[in-house]
Design a protein around this motif. Structure first.
Motif, short mmCIF file in Angstrom:
data_model
loop_
_atom_site.label_atom_id
_atom_site.label_comp_id
_atom_site.label_asym_id
_atom_site.label_seq_id
_atom_site.Cartn_x
_atom_site.Cartn_y
_atom_site.Cartn_z
N LEU A 14 57.94 34.59 60.27
CA LEU A 14 59.13 35.55 60.71
C LEU A 14 58.47 36.91 61.42
O LEU A 14 59.22 37.33 62.45
CB LEU A 14 59.65 35.96 59.43
N THR A 79 64.41 42.13 56.69
CA THR A 79 65.74 41.71 56.93
C THR A 79 66.59 42.89 57.30
O THR A 79 67.38 42.66 58.25
CB THR A 79 66.28 40.91 55.88
N SER A 82 66.05 44.32 60.49
CA SER A 82 66.41 43.48 61.95
C SER A 82 68.03 43.69 62.03
O SER A 82 68.32 43.59 63.26
CB SER A 82 66.05 42.17 61.37
N GLN A 101 61.78 48.65 59.53
CA GLN A 101 61.42 47.04 59.69
C GLN A 101 59.77 47.30 59.41
O GLN A 101 59.45 46.06 58.67
CB GLN A 101 61.82 46.57 61.10
N ASN A 163 66.84 36.85 63.07
CA ASN A 163 65.86 37.17 61.97
C ASN A 163 66.61 37.22 60.47
O ASN A 163 65.94 36.98 59.40
CB ASN A 163 65.08 38.34 61.99
N VAL A 164 67.85 37.57 60.55
CA VAL A 164 68.73 37.69 59.33
C VAL A 164 68.80 36.53 58.56
O VAL A 164 68.33 36.75 57.39
CB VAL A 164 69.98 38.55 59.50
N GLY A 167 65.29 35.60 57.29
CA GLY A 167 65.05 36.42 56.07
C GLY A 167 65.85 36.05 54.70
O GLY A 167 65.19 36.32 53.65
N LEU A 168 66.82 35.95 54.97
CA LEU A 168 67.71 35.53 53.57
C LEU A 168 67.47 34.30 53.01
O LEU A 168 67.30 34.09 51.86
CB LEU A 168 69.42 35.42 53.91
#
Length: 447
Positions: A14, A79, A82, A101, A163-164, A167-168
């Protein structure tokens, strides 16, 4: 153990994915906000600066409170950072959210390798760390590729938005699947004062180098002496100074990492600008070119890690650094007429050099310390990487300031721009040569 490797590998993908995709998006960000090359540099550097400040404190906190806990918190911060970066309405706001970040990145950087080293036995360590390094380089590979596609078709904000969901996903897997906790230093006190001095030291030195401020550099050096004196007398230091004083392998392996990243991180930044401005490639086309280096890194890193379980890591790593030095000298000859095929071939050669260096060097560092220091050792290695990356960008800032000044990159200044790029690569090649000697001098990991 496989689920641990999978989760850490995803997280290791990531952060470099973001770093490399943002490089491709920088010209588009510059055009939207109307900023100069030095401000663009800060958009890239701000993430690294905030990461460096918190790496060692978070590494130590992870050893005490639990590496999984700090890792999960870092994913959440990264996250959110981002998401906020994608919503930025000015270059100043974007830089601020990149700092946020970077704090999340520090938590991830300081725990990922430590968790893997805690879980897997020494006989498998090189292979596992090689897979982890491969995931880093896969992120670097796909960053320019998808970053170019996203920037060209959906705008630069999509580079952060993508990226969200990832990240989740990592947060979800960490919460449900990552069982157990790793905290070999549980019960020891956290050195708050030492952490504050450490962060102030790094920010002073790194800002001093980036801004070419002698007073800040002097202040940083004074703080560094203060930090060493404090850590030498406190019962539970945030950074065990004896790791450097009594462990030659640990010290020189980290120095090699610092020199390697100082010499190589800005390569993608410089080539991204060169390809899009001088060669007039689109962001997508530039991404296709830049992807050559990390693809080779990703392919050969597991092999290099496996090799370092059987051959002295210093031999494998030093060979890789020597290849990188040669590639940097080749790039110091860049001109308006340099064929794209030559650039591609040289990027692939450097990718092979990176693969030979990174995972064996990481294996040497983590194999040279006791389990209770895994978090701090991982954080120090990450600090060397981030500090090196910041120094690499600082060299670019210094050279750009000397040759270009605060001007936008336009066709009128292309000759001067190319000259500044050549000077940067010469400096980087010399740094890489010093790294070869540091790598060779570290001594044997195995007797």
């Amino acid at each position: 153990m496989r689920i641990v490797l999978f989760v850490i590998t995803l997280a290791s993908f990531l952060t470099p994915f973001t770093l490399s995709s943002v490089n491709v998006a920088l010209p588009s960000i510059g055009r939207e906000f109307g900023v100069d090359a030095i401000t663009l540099n800060w958009i890239a550097t701000s993430f690294l600066l905030s990461s460096a400040m918190f790496l060692v404190p978070f590494g130590r906190l992870a050893d005490i409170k639990g590496r999984k806990r700090i890792f999960a918190t870092g994913i959440a911060f990264f996250t959110l950072g981002s998401l906020f970066s994608a919503l930025s309405t000015s270059a100043e706001l974007l830089i601020a959210f990149r700092i946020f970040q970077g704090i999340g990145g520090a938590m991830i950087f300081s725990t990922g390798i430590a968790i893997l080293t805690s879980v897997f036995p020494p006989s498998e360590r090189g292979k596992v760390l090689g897979i982890n390094v491969a995931s880093v380089y896969t992120g670097l590979s796909l960053g320019p590729f998808f970053g170019g596609i996203l920037t060209q078709n959906f705008g630069w904000r999509s580079v952060f938005l993508v990226n969200v969901p990832l990240g989740l996903l990592i947060a979800f897997l960490t919460y449900l699947k990552l069982k157990g906790e790793w905290a070999e230093a549980r019960g020891e006190k956290f050195d708050v004062i030492g952490s504050l001095i450490y962060s102030a030291t790094l920010i002073s030195i790194m800002l001093g180098v980036s801004e070419f401020s002698i007073p800040l550099i002097i202040a940083g050096l004074i703080l560094l002496v203060t930090f060493v004196l404090w850590e030498s007398k406190v019962e539970h230091p945030v950074l065990e100074i004896s790791l450097f004083r009594k462990n030659v392998t640990f010290t020189l392996s980290n120095l090699a990492a610092l020199l390697n990243y100082s010499a190589t991180f800005a390569v993608a930044f410089l080539l991204s600008l060169y390809l899009q401005y001088v060669k007039e490639l689109t962001p997508q086309q530039a991404g296709f070119v830049l992807v050559a280096q990390p693809v080779i890194q990703a392919i050969f890193s597991p092999l290099a890690g496996w090799l370092s379980d059987r051959v002295e890591p210093r031999i494998v790593a030093s060979t890789g650094m020597a290849i990188n030095a040669f590639g940097l000298f080749v790039f110091s000859k860049l001109s308006e007429t340099t064929p794209l095929n030559l650039i591609l071939f040289n990027l692939m050669l450097m990718g092979f050099g990176f693969a030979l260096f990174s995972s064996p060097n990481t294996n040497a560092i983590m194999s040279s310390v006791d389990r209770k220091f895994y978090g701090v050792a991982s954080a120090i290695l990450s600090t060397m990487r981030v500090l090196g990356q910041t120094m690499s960008m600082a060299v670019v800032m210094l050279v750009f300031a000397a040759f270009l000044g605060e001007v936008e990159i336009t066709p009128e200044v292309y000759p001067t721009f190319i000259k500044s790029v050549q000077v940067c690569f010469i400096i980087f090649a010399i740094l890489c040569l010093f790294g070869v000697f540091a790598s060779l001098a570290r001594g044997k990991v195995r007797n």
